[in-house]
Design a protein around this motif. Structure first.
Motif, PDB file in Angstrom:
ATOM      1  N   LEU A 199       2.032 -23.465  26.443  1.00 39.70           N
ATOM      2  CA  LEU A 199       3.097 -23.232  27.418  1.00 39.70           C
ATOM      3  C   LEU A 199       2.525 -22.953  28.799  1.00 39.70           C
ATOM      4  O   LEU A 199       3.079 -23.371  29.815  1.00 39.70           O
ATOM      5  N   LEU A 200       1.396 -22.243  28.821  1.00 40.17           N
ATOM      6  CA  LEU A 200       0.741 -21.987  30.109  1.00 40.17           C
ATOM      7  C   LEU A 200       0.339 -23.300  30.753  1.00 40.17           C
ATOM      8  O   LEU A 200       0.510 -23.512  31.954  1.00 40.17           O
ATOM      9  N   ALA A 201      -0.223 -24.203  29.925  1.00 41.50           N
ATOM     10  CA  ALA A 201      -0.673 -25.475  30.457  1.00 41.50           C
ATOM     11  C   ALA A 201       0.521 -26.312  30.905  1.00 41.50           C
ATOM     12  O   ALA A 201       0.468 -27.014  31.912  1.00 41.50           O
ATOM     13  N   LEU A 202       1.612 -26.206  30.161  1.00 41.51           N
ATOM     14  CA  LEU A 202       2.773 -27.039  30.468  1.00 41.51           C
ATOM     15  C   LEU A 202       3.517 -26.564  31.698  1.00 41.51           C
ATOM     16  O   LEU A 202       3.614 -27.272  32.686  1.00 41.51           O
ATOM     17  N   VAL A 244      12.554 -33.005  42.335  1.00 41.06           N
ATOM     18  CA  VAL A 244      11.888 -33.765  41.268  1.00 41.06           C
ATOM     19  C   VAL A 244      10.365 -33.595  41.375  1.00 41.06           C
ATOM     20  O   VAL A 244       9.676 -33.339  40.389  1.00 41.06           O
ATOM     21  N   GLY A 245       9.849 -33.717  42.602  1.00 44.72           N
ATOM     22  CA  GLY A 245       8.407 -33.567  42.808  1.00 44.72           C
ATOM     23  C   GLY A 245       7.909 -32.213  42.329  1.00 44.72           C
ATOM     24  O   GLY A 245       6.884 -32.115  41.654  1.00 44.72           O
ATOM     25  N   LEU A 246       8.650 -31.159  42.662  1.00 50.04           N
ATOM     26  CA  LEU A 246       8.238 -29.812  42.263  1.00 50.04           C
ATOM     27  C   LEU A 246       8.238 -29.657  40.752  1.00 50.04           C
ATOM     28  O   LEU A 246       7.310 -29.080  40.172  1.00 50.04           O
ATOM     29  N   VAL A 247       9.294 -30.177  40.106  1.00 47.09           N
ATOM     30  CA  VAL A 247       9.377 -30.044  38.650  1.00 47.09           C
ATOM     31  C   VAL A 247       8.198 -30.774  37.991  1.00 47.09           C
ATOM     32  O   VAL A 247       7.515 -30.229  37.127  1.00 47.09           O
ATOM     33  N   VAL A 248       7.958 -32.016  38.441  1.00 44.89           N
ATOM     34  CA  VAL A 248       6.875 -32.780  37.810  1.00 44.89           C
ATOM     35  C   VAL A 248       5.531 -32.094  38.047  1.00 44.89           C
ATOM     36  O   VAL A 248       4.719 -31.939  37.128  1.00 44.89           O
ATOM     37  N   LEU A 249       5.308 -31.625  39.282  1.00 45.44           N
ATOM     38  CA  LEU A 249       4.036 -30.960  39.569  1.00 45.44           C
ATOM     39  C   LEU A 249       3.857 -29.691  38.757  1.00 45.44           C
ATOM     40  O   LEU A 249       2.753 -29.348  38.341  1.00 45.44           O
ATOM     41  N   ALA A 258      -7.254 -29.500  22.839  1.00 45.78           N
ATOM     42  CA  ALA A 258      -7.114 -29.494  24.292  1.00 45.78           C
ATOM     43  C   ALA A 258      -6.688 -30.865  24.800  1.00 45.78           C
ATOM     44  O   ALA A 258      -5.760 -30.987  25.605  1.00 45.78           O
ATOM     45  N   LEU A 259      -7.354 -31.914  24.313  1.00 46.97           N
ATOM     46  CA  LEU A 259      -7.011 -33.267  24.753  1.00 46.97           C
ATOM     47  C   LEU A 259      -5.571 -33.617  24.384  1.00 46.97           C
ATOM     48  O   LEU A 259      -4.833 -34.194  25.185  1.00 46.97           O
ATOM     49  N   GLY A 260      -5.193 -33.249  23.176  1.00 48.59           N
ATOM     50  CA  GLY A 260      -3.824 -33.498  22.729  1.00 48.59           C
ATOM     51  C   GLY A 260      -2.822 -32.831  23.658  1.00 48.59           C
ATOM     52  O   GLY A 260      -1.828 -33.435  24.078  1.00 48.59           O
ATOM     53  N   MET A 261      -3.109 -31.557  23.972  1.00 55.60           N
ATOM     54  CA  MET A 261      -2.214 -30.805  24.852  1.00 55.60           C
ATOM     55  C   MET A 261      -2.072 -31.493  26.197  1.00 55.60           C
ATOM     56  O   MET A 261      -0.977 -31.683  26.712  1.00 55.60           O
ATOM     57  N   ILE A 262      -3.214 -31.865  26.774  1.00 55.12           N
ATOM     58  CA  ILE A 262      -3.200 -32.432  28.121  1.00 55.12           C
ATOM     59  C   ILE A 262      -2.448 -33.768  28.144  1.00 55.12           C
ATOM     60  O   ILE A 262      -1.629 -34.019  29.020  1.00 55.12           O
ATOM     61  N   ALA A 263      -2.706 -34.598  27.123  1.00 51.44           N
ATOM     62  CA  ALA A 263      -2.029 -35.886  27.061  1.00 51.44           C
ATOM     63  C   ALA A 263      -0.526 -35.683  26.936  1.00 51.44           C
ATOM     64  O   ALA A 263       0.270 -36.307  27.651  1.00 51.44           O
ATOM     65  N   PHE A 264      -0.134 -34.776  26.065  1.00 53.33           N
ATOM     66  CA  PHE A 264       1.288 -34.525  25.867  1.00 53.33           C
ATOM     67  C   PHE A 264       1.938 -34.062  27.170  1.00 53.33           C
ATOM     68  O   PHE A 264       2.973 -34.562  27.582  1.00 53.33           O
ATOM     69  N   VAL A 265       1.292 -33.075  27.800  1.00 47.95           N
ATOM     70  CA  VAL A 265       1.853 -32.480  29.004  1.00 47.95           C
ATOM     71  C   VAL A 265       2.053 -33.544  30.082  1.00 47.95           C
ATOM     72  O   VAL A 265       3.071 -33.590  30.768  1.00 47.95           O
ATOM     73  N   VAL A 270       2.499 -36.899  29.817  1.00 42.03           N
ATOM     74  CA  VAL A 270       3.623 -37.789  29.523  1.00 42.03           C
ATOM     75  C   VAL A 270       4.946 -37.041  29.646  1.00 42.03           C
ATOM     76  O   VAL A 270       5.912 -37.520  30.244  1.00 42.03           O
ATOM     77  N   TYR A 271       4.968 -35.840  29.113  1.00 43.50           N
ATOM     78  CA  TYR A 271       6.196 -35.052  29.085  1.00 43.50           C
ATOM     79  C   TYR A 271       6.685 -34.738  30.501  1.00 43.50           C
ATOM     80  O   TYR A 271       7.876 -34.845  30.796  1.00 43.50           O
ATOM     81  N   ALA A 272       5.736 -34.366  31.380  1.00 45.61           N
ATOM     82  CA  ALA A 272       6.099 -34.014  32.753  1.00 45.61           C
ATOM     83  C   ALA A 272       6.777 -35.195  33.434  1.00 45.61           C
ATOM     84  O   ALA A 272       7.820 -35.056  34.085  1.00 45.61           O
ATOM     85  N   VAL A 273       6.188 -36.379  33.274  1.00 49.27           N
ATOM     86  CA  VAL A 273       6.744 -37.568  33.916  1.00 49.27           C
ATOM     87  C   VAL A 273       8.137 -37.870  33.347  1.00 49.27           C
ATOM     88  O   VAL A 273       9.077 -38.180  34.078  1.00 49.27           O
ATOM     89  N   CYS A 274       8.279 -37.759  32.028  1.00 49.33           N
ATOM     90  CA  CYS A 274       9.576 -38.028  31.404  1.00 49.33           C
ATOM     91  C   CYS A 274      10.644 -37.054  31.921  1.00 49.33           C
ATOM     92  O   CYS A 274      11.737 -37.477  32.293  1.00 49.33           O
ATOM     93  N   VAL A 275      10.322 -35.762  31.931  1.00 54.50           N
ATOM     94  CA  VAL A 275      11.309 -34.784  32.392  1.00 54.50           C
ATOM     95  C   VAL A 275      11.692 -35.095  33.842  1.00 54.50           C
ATOM     96  O   VAL A 275      12.876 -35.069  34.211  1.00 54.50           O
ATOM     97  N   GLY A 276      10.683 -35.409  34.663  1.00 58.20           N
ATOM     98  CA  GLY A 276      10.954 -35.726  36.064  1.00 58.20           C
ATOM     99  C   GLY A 276      11.867 -36.941  36.172  1.00 58.20           C
ATOM    100  O   GLY A 276      12.819 -36.950  36.965  1.00 58.20           O
TER     101      GLY A 276
END
Lengths: 670, 78
Positions: free
Chosen positions: A454-457, A614-619, A641-648, A650-656
């Protein structure tokens, strides 16, 4: 024996928070500070060694081992600060690290630092520590609070009964510290060691020796200590202890067999009762002659942990923090530094004296090391981070945060965490990297994973937070609420899903609530100073490197290619101008760097309200910065760690993308 | 020592705020951790708050406990 190697790694970690002097062994002894959480070990350590370590009014601030030196009449003695422990049965990684110091660093002296208000608990730990057979000194700290409460402790009698020096201190003011220094060379062992009540420990051991001579020998001199660890724990933990941690499974079974023939819990309670019965007469006036002061602090402390007044206090606190960070930091100070100093003097001055062409572009061009790198770090991020650190240090020292843990416990439990995870989360608002290391205070693997994830996300670091506050305060409250609402709902949602998917249990929520204290301004500024120094050391090089990288990419004509390659996502999906590609690129280096870039774009009027939101949310949801990624790898392993980063990512872009679509489709006016 | 059969022994969750009680026993693996915080059989406690977490005072320490933990602490009202 995963846990074993991990604990060892913990000890060998170089500290990220404080620069260590070379902890090479001194000639004249090693003293280890041990005690319950939040009793002031770190204050005592700082006082003795003049070295700074983070001090706060939240149990579990110290998660690492710190080494320092004190000069005693020309001889140096090494002092070791450790995380708090509640018993010699370690259940969290930080507790384990503290006990490993006793086991592996063979200190000459244990200084038990204790809260003088809670003598019963203190002596319980004294009795356990005594079993190590290492000479001890007992430091009764917080004597000022003790006096205010009308509690009286007779240190002389206690010292006679325990057979070790007992000193009384108020570490925050330095009172009694000289007395402590004087006894640092004392080598007296506590008389509770091998006291009559512990005969049954010998019995258990003798029994184990008969059945498993091989493994018992491995215990050798540490025998008694290990036995105690397990016995002060409980029968349930024997296997974990001897089997998993020490790698002596048959011994675990042997002890188990012994205790199945005894009424174990009764023995345990009895022997402790005997110890306390033996000691408490000294303290009877201590424990029961309590003339309480019900001052404002105490009343505030009660309100802050109740639902209604607590929520009100939270709202007021948050708006004050907003005033300090969002208004004073992100607007006033950024205005002065950025427009006044950098755009006004520094950049024009450098532009004048540098010959135009390559060098000029490199230093003060569009992606100049100074005009972008240093200016972003010093003029945009620094004021925001500093004001946030002041606010955070104040909250930390006041004792308010544990109350917030209590209020948020239920919500966090839905996410597979509990109230204690609030500290890493709030600390994450300062710096996610620092906070990721603090996840060590969480007990189960599952909690550490979820909290790190969650911290990373989505937990914005202070610079991001400041930028969010700064930019959105220029649009509307609605914009701010949409940004925070989106990020917060994603945190809760992902946390909820993770808690269902990730195997294992969360631990139970048990938290000591320290008293509300007036923060000491000197400590707040010192702490802020160290955090700012740490920030600059960490961030400045990366900001410069980021600008340099963009500069090189630009000169090689690659930046244009990257920008157009990412256009379908950035312009198409997220609806942002294509210049935002550079913002996201530096966002890989540091999240606050990206935020500063977005801030800059919006100040130049290149973004409309929806694009900003949108920019703020994605960032905010975007990939963790490099420093944080490294810490995640260290704490969770490479693959997770790699799994987390990859997920985050893709997820950030989708939410944005979804947010952009929603805002446009429903024609929401910000 | 009191056992379940005695009607006086209740889980801590049955206490009202301000009520004082003595701990009779603690069940489950949290017993170890709680002992470290100063909660074990024989200790006198006072419940200060029940929601959102239980707040229990022993000596001069205030402890916050989630309900699942509080349910495993059995006490005798004073």
């Amino acid at each position: 024996m995963g846990s074993r190697s991990k604990a060892t790694v913990l000890l060998e970690d170089p500290s990220e928070l404080v620069v260590l002097d070379n902890p090479a062994l001194p000639d004249t002894g090693r003293v280890v500070l041990i005690g319950q959480a939040n009793v002031g070990k770190s204050v005592v350590f700082s006082r003795l060694t003049s070295r700074y370590v983070t001090i706060s009014n939240f149990p579990g601030t110290t998660v690492e081992i710190f080494h320092g030196r004190v000069n005693l009449d020309g001889e140096t003695v090494e002092i070791i600060d450790t995380p708090g422990i509640n018993s010699t049965y370690a259940s969290t990684e930080d507790e384990r690290a503290a006990l490993r110091v006793l086991q592996e660093d063979s200190p000459e002296l244990i200084v038990q630092v204790a809260d003088a208000k809670n003598m019963r608990r203190t002596l319980r730990l004294t009795a356990q520590l005594a079993q190590f057979g290492i000479p001890m000194v007992l430091t009764l700290n917080m004597m000022d609070e003790c006096e205010r409460k009308g509690i009286y402790v007779d240190a002389d009698i206690l010292s006679k009964k325990l057979g070790i020096p007992v000193v009384q201190t108020v570490a925050t003011t330095g009172a009694g510290l000289d007395g402590l220094k004087k006894v640092l060379r004392s080598r007296q062992r506590c008389s509770l060691n091998g006291h009559e009540p512990f005969q049954w420990v010998e019995d258990a051991l003798a029994s184990a020796q008969r059945s498993t001579p091989g493994e018992t020998q491995k215990l050798e001199t540490r025998t008694k200590w290990f036995t105690f660890l397990a016995l002060f724990g409980s029968l349930l933990h024997l296997e974990n202890y001897f089997g998993a941690w020490l790698g002596l499974p048959t011994l675990a079974t042997s002890f188990q067999t012994f205790f199945e023939t005894q009424d174990f819990p009764e023995i345990l309670t009895e022997s402790l009762t005997v110890i306390l019965a033996y000691l408490l007469p000294v303290l009877v006036p201590v424990l029961w002659a309590v003339g309480k002061d019900h001052g404002f602090n105490e009343r505030f402390g009660v309100w802050a942990r109740q639902v209604l007044p607590g929520t009100l206090i939270l709202v007021v606190t948050m708006s004050l923090v907003f005033q300090l960070v969002g208004v004073l930091g992100a607007q006033t100070l950024v205005g002065i530094l950025e427009e006044g100093i950098f755009s006004g003097y520094v950049t024009p001055f450098l532009q004048d004296i540098l010959p135009s062409g390559f060098l000029n572009d490199l230093v003060v061009g569009q992606y100049g090391v100074v005009s972008m790198g240093i200016a972003y770090a010093v003029a945009i991020v620094l004021p925001v981070v500093s004001t946030f650190f002041i606010a955070f240090s104040f909250l930390e020292d006041s004792g308010y945060l544990p109350r917030l843990s209590i209020l948020s416990d239920r919500l966090l439990r839905a996410m597979g965490l509990h109230g204690k995870a609030l500290l890493p989360m709030v600390l994450g608002l300062g710096c996610v990297t620092m906070a990721t290391m603090t996840t060590r205070i969480l007990r189960s693997k599952k909690e550490r994973f979820v909290a790190t994830f969650l911290l990373a996300l989505g937990v914005p670091c202070s610079a991001q937070l400041g930028v969010i506050l700064g930019i959105t305060s220029g649009i509307s409250l609605k914009a701010l609420l949409i940004v925070f609402g989106t990020v917060a709902s994603q945190l809760v949602f992902v946390g909820f899903v993770l808690s269902k998917l990730y195997p294992g249990q969360r631990s139970s929520f048990v938290l000591e609530v320290p008293p509300i204290r007036y923060p000491d301004w000197k400590n707040i500024f010192r702490k802020t100073y160290w955090r700012v120094v740490w920030f600059l050391k960490e961030a400045l090089p990366l900001f410069a490197i980021g600008a340099l990288a963009l500069f090189v990419l630009d000169k090689l004509q690659l930046l244009g290619k990257i920008t157009s390659a990412s256009e379908p996502v950035i312009t198409g999906l997220l609806g942002l101008p294509k210049e935002a590609a550079a913002v996201f690129l530096v966002g890989f280096l540091r999240r606050d760097y990206g935020a500063a870039g977005l801030f800059d774009l919006s100040r130049q009027g290149q973004l409309d309200s929806i694009q900003i939101v949108v920019g703020l949310v994605v960032l905010t949801l975007f990939v963790p910065c490099i420093a944080n990624s490294l810490v995640i790898v260290k704490e969770q392993g490479l693959w997770k760690a790699l799994g987390m980063i990859a997920f985050v990512f893709v997820y950030a872009v989708c939410v944005g993308g979804v947010l952009n679509w929603l805002l446009h489709t429903f024609g929401i006016v910000l | 020592m009191e056992r379940d059969s005695s009607t006086d022994v209740d889980p801590l969750t049955k206490l009202n705020p301000r009520e004082r009680a003595r701990i009779v026993r603690i069940e489950g693996h949290e017993a170890t951790e709680l002992a470290g915080y100063g909660l074990y059989a024989g200790i006198e406690i006072q419940v200060k708050q029940r929601f959102p977490s239980y707040i229990v005072q022993t000596d001069e320490a205030e402890l916050a406990l989630e309900p699942a933990v509080a349910r495993k602490i059995f006490v005798l009202r004073l």
